[in-house]
Enzyme design. Sequence first.
Site, PDB file in Angstrom:
ATOM      1  N   GLU A 128      46.225  47.000  37.496  1.00 45.96           N
ATOM      2  CA  GLU A 128      47.393  46.159  37.229  1.00 45.96           C
ATOM      3  C   GLU A 128      48.711  46.924  37.340  1.00 45.96           C
ATOM      4  OE1 GLU A 128      46.919  43.547  33.894  1.00 45.96           O
ATOM      5  OE2 GLU A 128      49.047  43.020  33.862  1.00 45.96           O
ATOM      6  N   ALA A 147      39.904  49.967  36.374  1.00 45.90           N
ATOM      7  CA  ALA A 147      40.299  50.816  37.507  1.00 45.90           C
ATOM      8  C   ALA A 147      40.037  52.284  37.177  1.00 45.90           C
ATOM      9  CB  ALA A 147      41.768  50.585  37.851  1.00 45.90           C
ATOM     10  N   LYS A 159      45.161  56.461  26.081  1.00 42.60           N
ATOM     11  CA  LYS A 159      46.010  56.653  24.906  1.00 42.60           C
ATOM     12  C   LYS A 159      45.380  56.181  23.601  1.00 42.60           C
ATOM     13  CE  LYS A 159      49.065  52.596  25.517  1.00 42.60           C
ATOM     14  NZ  LYS A 159      50.469  52.186  25.630  1.00 42.60           N
ATOM     15  N   SER A 212      41.911  40.125  39.354  1.00 42.33           N
ATOM     16  CA  SER A 212      42.496  41.382  38.890  1.00 42.33           C
ATOM     17  C   SER A 212      41.438  42.455  38.684  1.00 42.33           C
ATOM     18  CB  SER A 212      43.244  41.161  37.583  1.00 42.33           C
ATOM     19  OG  SER A 212      43.653  42.398  37.074  1.00 42.33           O
ATOM     20  N   GLY A 268      35.889  36.343  34.320  1.00 45.73           N
ATOM     21  CA  GLY A 268      34.979  37.113  35.135  1.00 45.73           C
ATOM     22  C   GLY A 268      35.629  37.810  36.313  1.00 45.73           C
ATOM     23  N   ARG A 285      47.655  28.956  38.621  1.00 41.36           N
ATOM     24  CA  ARG A 285      48.060  29.246  37.245  1.00 41.36           C
ATOM     25  C   ARG A 285      49.563  29.114  37.018  1.00 41.36           C
ATOM     26  NH1 ARG A 285      45.193  34.565  35.294  1.00 41.36           N
ATOM     27  NH2 ARG A 285      43.361  33.242  35.307  1.00 41.36           N
ATOM     28  N   GLU A 319      36.937  28.597  38.794  1.00 37.42           N
ATOM     29  CA  GLU A 319      38.211  28.706  38.086  1.00 37.42           C
ATOM     30  C   GLU A 319      39.308  28.117  38.946  1.00 37.42           C
ATOM     31  OE1 GLU A 319      38.758  32.760  36.734  1.00 37.42           O
ATOM     32  OE2 GLU A 319      37.195  32.536  35.213  1.00 37.42           O
ATOM     33  N   HIS A 342      49.758  32.924  31.470  1.00 40.46           N
ATOM     34  CA  HIS A 342      48.507  32.169  31.428  1.00 40.46           C
ATOM     35  C   HIS A 342      48.778  30.871  30.678  1.00 40.46           C
ATOM     36  CE1 HIS A 342      44.337  31.067  30.726  1.00 40.46           C
ATOM     37  NE2 HIS A 342      43.958  32.046  31.533  1.00 40.46           N
ATOM     38  N   ARG A 376      48.886  35.568  40.859  1.00 37.33           N
ATOM     39  CA  ARG A 376      47.507  36.023  41.051  1.00 37.33           C
ATOM     40  C   ARG A 376      46.509  34.877  40.918  1.00 37.33           C
ATOM     41  NH1 ARG A 376      43.523  37.711  37.445  1.00 37.33           N
ATOM     42  NH2 ARG A 376      44.950  37.856  35.676  1.00 37.33           N
TER      43      ARG A 376
HETATM   44  P1  FAD Z   1      43.721  48.033  31.678  1.00 38.73           P
HETATM   45  O1  FAD Z   1      42.394  47.438  31.543  1.00 38.73           O
HETATM   46  O2  FAD Z   1      44.833  47.363  30.982  1.00 38.73           O
HETATM   47  O3  FAD Z   1      43.633  49.523  31.158  1.00 38.73           O
HETATM   48  C1  FAD Z   1      44.783  50.330  31.059  1.00 38.73           C
HETATM   49  C2  FAD Z   1      44.400  51.598  30.343  1.00 38.73           C
HETATM   50  O4  FAD Z   1      45.468  52.536  30.388  1.00 38.73           O
HETATM   51  C3  FAD Z   1      44.074  51.386  28.876  1.00 38.73           C
HETATM   52  O5  FAD Z   1      42.935  52.125  28.564  1.00 38.73           O
HETATM   53  C4  FAD Z   1      45.291  51.959  28.162  1.00 38.73           C
HETATM   54  O6  FAD Z   1      45.030  52.403  26.876  1.00 38.73           O
HETATM   55  C5  FAD Z   1      45.651  53.102  29.104  1.00 38.73           C
HETATM   56  N1  FAD Z   1      47.027  53.558  29.011  1.00 38.73           N
HETATM   57  C6  FAD Z   1      48.155  52.820  29.112  1.00 38.73           C
HETATM   58  N2  FAD Z   1      49.226  53.607  28.974  1.00 38.73           N
HETATM   59  C7  FAD Z   1      48.774  54.874  28.784  1.00 38.73           C
HETATM   60  C8  FAD Z   1      49.393  56.123  28.560  1.00 38.73           C
HETATM   61  N3  FAD Z   1      50.719  56.245  28.461  1.00 38.73           N
HETATM   62  N4  FAD Z   1      48.620  57.218  28.411  1.00 38.73           N
HETATM   63  C9  FAD Z   1      47.261  57.115  28.466  1.00 38.73           C
HETATM   64  N5  FAD Z   1      46.619  55.945  28.653  1.00 38.73           N
HETATM   65  C10 FAD Z   1      47.369  54.844  28.815  1.00 38.73           C
HETATM   66  N6  FAD Z   1      41.299  39.505  35.019  1.00 38.73           N
HETATM   67  C11 FAD Z   1      40.248  39.094  35.745  1.00 38.73           C
HETATM   68  O7  FAD Z   1      40.126  39.447  36.912  1.00 38.73           O
HETATM   69  N7  FAD Z   1      39.306  38.288  35.190  1.00 38.73           N
HETATM   70  C12 FAD Z   1      39.376  37.859  33.897  1.00 38.73           C
HETATM   71  O8  FAD Z   1      38.511  37.145  33.419  1.00 38.73           O
HETATM   72  C13 FAD Z   1      40.488  38.277  33.122  1.00 38.73           C
HETATM   73  N8  FAD Z   1      40.623  37.849  31.840  1.00 38.73           N
HETATM   74  C14 FAD Z   1      41.632  38.369  31.087  1.00 38.73           C
HETATM   75  C15 FAD Z   1      41.705  38.038  29.728  1.00 38.73           C
HETATM   76  C16 FAD Z   1      42.660  38.618  28.924  1.00 38.73           C
HETATM   77  C17 FAD Z   1      42.733  38.254  27.467  1.00 38.73           C
HETATM   78  C18 FAD Z   1      43.581  39.556  29.485  1.00 38.73           C
HETATM   79  C19 FAD Z   1      44.617  40.214  28.630  1.00 38.73           C
HETATM   80  C20 FAD Z   1      43.537  39.855  30.830  1.00 38.73           C
HETATM   81  C21 FAD Z   1      42.565  39.267  31.642  1.00 38.73           C
HETATM   82  N9  FAD Z   1      42.480  39.580  32.991  1.00 38.73           N
HETATM   83  C22 FAD Z   1      41.427  39.134  33.727  1.00 38.73           C
HETATM   84  C23 FAD Z   1      43.387  40.554  33.586  1.00 38.73           C
HETATM   85  C24 FAD Z   1      42.656  41.897  33.647  1.00 38.73           C
HETATM   86  O9  FAD Z   1      41.888  42.051  32.473  1.00 38.73           O
HETATM   87  C25 FAD Z   1      43.587  43.076  33.782  1.00 38.73           C
HETATM   88  O10 FAD Z   1      44.581  42.837  34.723  1.00 38.73           O
HETATM   89  C26 FAD Z   1      42.755  44.284  34.197  1.00 38.73           C
HETATM   90  O11 FAD Z   1      41.738  44.479  33.248  1.00 38.73           O
HETATM   91  C27 FAD Z   1      43.607  45.506  34.314  1.00 38.73           C
HETATM   92  O12 FAD Z   1      42.746  46.601  34.458  1.00 38.73           O
HETATM   93  P2  FAD Z   1      43.371  48.052  34.578  1.00 38.73           P
HETATM   94  O13 FAD Z   1      42.247  48.996  34.701  1.00 38.73           O
HETATM   95  O14 FAD Z   1      44.415  48.065  35.609  1.00 38.73           O
HETATM   96  O15 FAD Z   1      44.165  48.248  33.179  1.00 38.73           O
HETATM   97  C1  SIN Z   2      40.718  33.645  32.232  1.00 40.63           C
HETATM   98  O1  SIN Z   2      39.549  33.824  31.885  1.00 40.63           O
HETATM   99  O2  SIN Z   2      41.312  32.564  32.238  1.00 40.63           O
HETATM  100  C2  SIN Z   2      41.480  34.820  32.690  1.00 40.63           C
HETATM  101  C3  SIN Z   2      41.088  35.097  34.059  1.00 40.63           C
HETATM  102  C4  SIN Z   2      42.090  35.955  34.731  1.00 40.63           C
HETATM  103  O3  SIN Z   2      43.079  36.354  34.158  1.00 40.63           O
HETATM  104  O4  SIN Z   2      41.862  36.230  35.902  1.00 40.63           O
END
Ligand code: FAD
Ligand code: SIN
Length: 598
Positions: free
Chosen positions: A377, A13, A33, A393, A47, A286, A115, A233, A388
Site C-alpha cells: 500500500e 508485502a 514497528k 490490495s 480476501g 467502491r 465483491e 470504504h 482500487r
Molecule cells: P500493512 O499490512 O499495512 O503493513 C504495514 C507494516 O509496516 C505494519 O507491520 C506496520 O507496523 C509496519 N510499519 C509501518 N510504519 C513503520 C515504521 N515506521 N517502522 C517499522 N514498521 C512500520 N485488501 C484486500 O485486498 N482484501 C481485503 O479483504 C481487505 N480487507 C481490508 C480490511 C480492513 C479492515 C483494512 C484496514 C484493509 C483491508 N484491505 C484489504 C486492504 C489491505 O489490507 C491493505 O492495503 C494491505 O494489507 C496492505 O499491506 P501492506 O503489506 O502494504 O501493509
Molecule cells: C472488504 O472486505 O470489503 C475489504 C476488501 C478490500 O479492501 O479490498
Amino acid sequence: MSRRLAIVGSGIAGLYAALLASDAGADVVLLTKGSLEHSNTWYAQGGISAVLPEPAPGDTVAAHIADTLRAGAGHCNEAAVRLMCIEAGSDIAALQQFGVRFDSGPDGGPALGLEAAHSAPRILHAGGDATGARTAGALIGAVLARAARGTLTVHTHAHTTALQERNGRVTGVVYLQDGMLRSLDADAVLLATGGAGRLFGQTTNPAVATGDGLALAVRAGAAPADLEFFQFHPTCLVAAAAPRPGRLDGPLLISEAVRGEGAVLVDASGRRFMKAYHADAELAPRDVVSRSIALHLAKLGNPGGHVYLDARPIEQAQGAGFLSRRFPTLTRKTLDAGIDWSRELVPVAPAAHYWMGGIATDLHARTSIPGLYAAGEVACTGVQGANRLASNSLLEGLVFGRRAVEDFLEGSSAEPSAPALAPRSGERLARSAAGADPHATTALSGPPELPHASAPLPRNARPHLAVPAALEGEADRPILQGGSWPSSFGAGGAEDGLEPFSREGLRSLMTAKAGVLRSGELLAGAAGTLARWAAVARPDAVPESADPAVHEDHNLLLAAQLLVSAALARRDSLGAHYRSDETVETIPLRPKASLSHD
Ligand code: FAD
Ligand code: SIN
C-alpha cells in the site's frame, strides 16, 4: 557474502518478500514497528482476488484486468494491471506453499466470493472473513521458523525513523528501539509500511497506519504519485448508533463480501437508495458507493449521519445460520457491538480505507532513488488507478513484493528505472516457492517506467538529510539525554488563534475538508491550517525525539500536506477524488455481466 535486504513492515508485502528473499539466500532483516501481527493486512476480511487455473464459469484473467481498469476510472497503469492479474495465480500458489489455507467449496475447490465491481466470483478467502489474520498468521509462522534457524533476522518494536543515504543512494535505515536510536546498513531497503488511514477521523485502519514510509521516502527525495486518491470504504460500523451499544476494540469494517452475498443499503426511512445512484447499486465500484452514501445523507440534511446495511436478505435467501458460517468474525464482532445482524440493521458510514497513491514505483518496485524499493500500500505502481478494485490490495502486495525481491536478487539494488532496462518475465521466485508453476504465463513486456510519477521533490529542497551525519558509522546510541530534546510540536499555532496541532485535530480537519466530498474552498482551508501547523512542527525534518508517536505525528502532518496539495492540484473529479466545485465525472451505466440477470 550475501547481500543484505532490509525490509520495513510486516504486512503481506513485507512478510512475503522476506520469505522469498531469505529462501533465495539473501541476508534479510525484517523490521516492524509493533509486533509482527500489527498491520492492516491482519484485518483484511474479504480476501484476495485472483483468477486461478480453474476459475469460476466464464471468468478469465482478461476479465480481472478489465474490471481493475474500469474500477480505477481510467487512471491505472495498464502494464502494471496486466502483469498483476496474469501473475496472481503463481503468487497464490506460493502463498499456499508458505502454509496459507484458503476456504474450499462443496466440490473441494477454492470457495470464490463475489465483491463489488468484479464481474465474476474470484475472491479467495480464509476463515470466512478472517483472510488477513489467517494469511498473515501463516506467513508469520514461516518467518519465525526461518528466524529460529538463523536464516532471517527479525526486529520487532523497531520503529524506522529515517533512511540512511550516502552519495545519493539509500544504504540502510535508522530506527528507534527501546529508546535507542540504531542504524542498520543494507545493500537495499524495501519499504512495505502500508497506508495512512489514521489521517482521517473515521477509518477502517488500525493504529499503525500513519504514513511513515511515504514520509521517510519523500524526505529522502523519492517521487510520490497519485496522492489525491484516497479510498473510503462504504460500510464501516457506526458503533455509537448500535441498538444496544457494546464494546469493540477498534473500527469494524463490514466486508464488501457481505454485499456480494446480497446485503443492501437502506436509509433511515428504510428506503433502498443505491439504485438511484448507479445501475450496479450496492455492487458499484467502491468510490461510487461511498460517494452516493455521502450525497444521499447530504440530500437528507444529515451529512454527518449514517445509513444502514441490511444483511437480513442473505439469511432469507440462504437459510438461518448462513451469516455466522460465512462471516464468523463479523457475526461475533457485530454481536459485541450490540447488533444481531441476522435480525437487525447495521448502522454504517464511509471511512478512510486505502491510499491508492504512494511512493511512485516501476514494474520492479523500484522508486526514483537508487537502493530504495517500495511495495504494497505504501507504493504507487498505478495498478489501483483512481479507485482500487476490492481485494486487489493484498494481491498487489504479493506480486510487487516478489518483484522487488527478484530485482534485488538480480543485483540491480533498485537502480532507478530507465527506459533502456530490459523487460523481465518476473515470475521466477513465485514459481520456485510454489514448487511448480500451475499457471504458466507469458513473459510481459513494456517499458518499466515510473507510472504516474509526479515531479520528484527537488533533492536540494529537502530540508534535512534523513540521518544526522554524526550517526553514520555508529551502531547504537541512546537518543534521550536527560529528556532534553524539545517537544517538536509545542503549542504551535496558538498565537494566531489557531488550535495547536494535535493528532485528533488533524484527523478532524482531514475528514471535514479532504474527505469523500471535496471542494477547492475546503481544500484551501485545510492547506492553510496544515501550513500553519507545519511552520511550527517542521514535518519535513526528522524529529529529534525518542517517542515513536512524535515521529508518527510528523509523518501524518507531512502526508496530509502532500495529499491536500495533490487534491488542490487536480481540479477535476476522478475516481475517489470528488470535487463538488469542478467537473463531475460521468460513470458509464453498464451492468456487470454476472449481475445482468438481477
Ligand atoms: P500493512 O499490512 O499495512 O503493513 C504495514 C507494516 O509496516 C505494519 O507491520 C506496520 O507496523 C509496519 N510499519 C509501518 N510504519 C513503520 C515504521 N515506521 N517502522 C517499522 N514498521 C512500520 N485488501 C484486500 O485486498 N482484501 C481485503 O479483504 C481487505 N480487507 C481490508 C480490511 C480492513 C479492515 C483494512 C484496514 C484493509 C483491508 N484491505 C484489504 C486492504 C489491505 O489490507 C491493505 O492495503 C494491505 O494489507 C496492505 O499491506 P501492506 O503489506 O502494504 O501493509
Ligand atoms: C472488504 O472486505 O470489503 C475489504 C476488501 C478490500 O479492501 O479490498
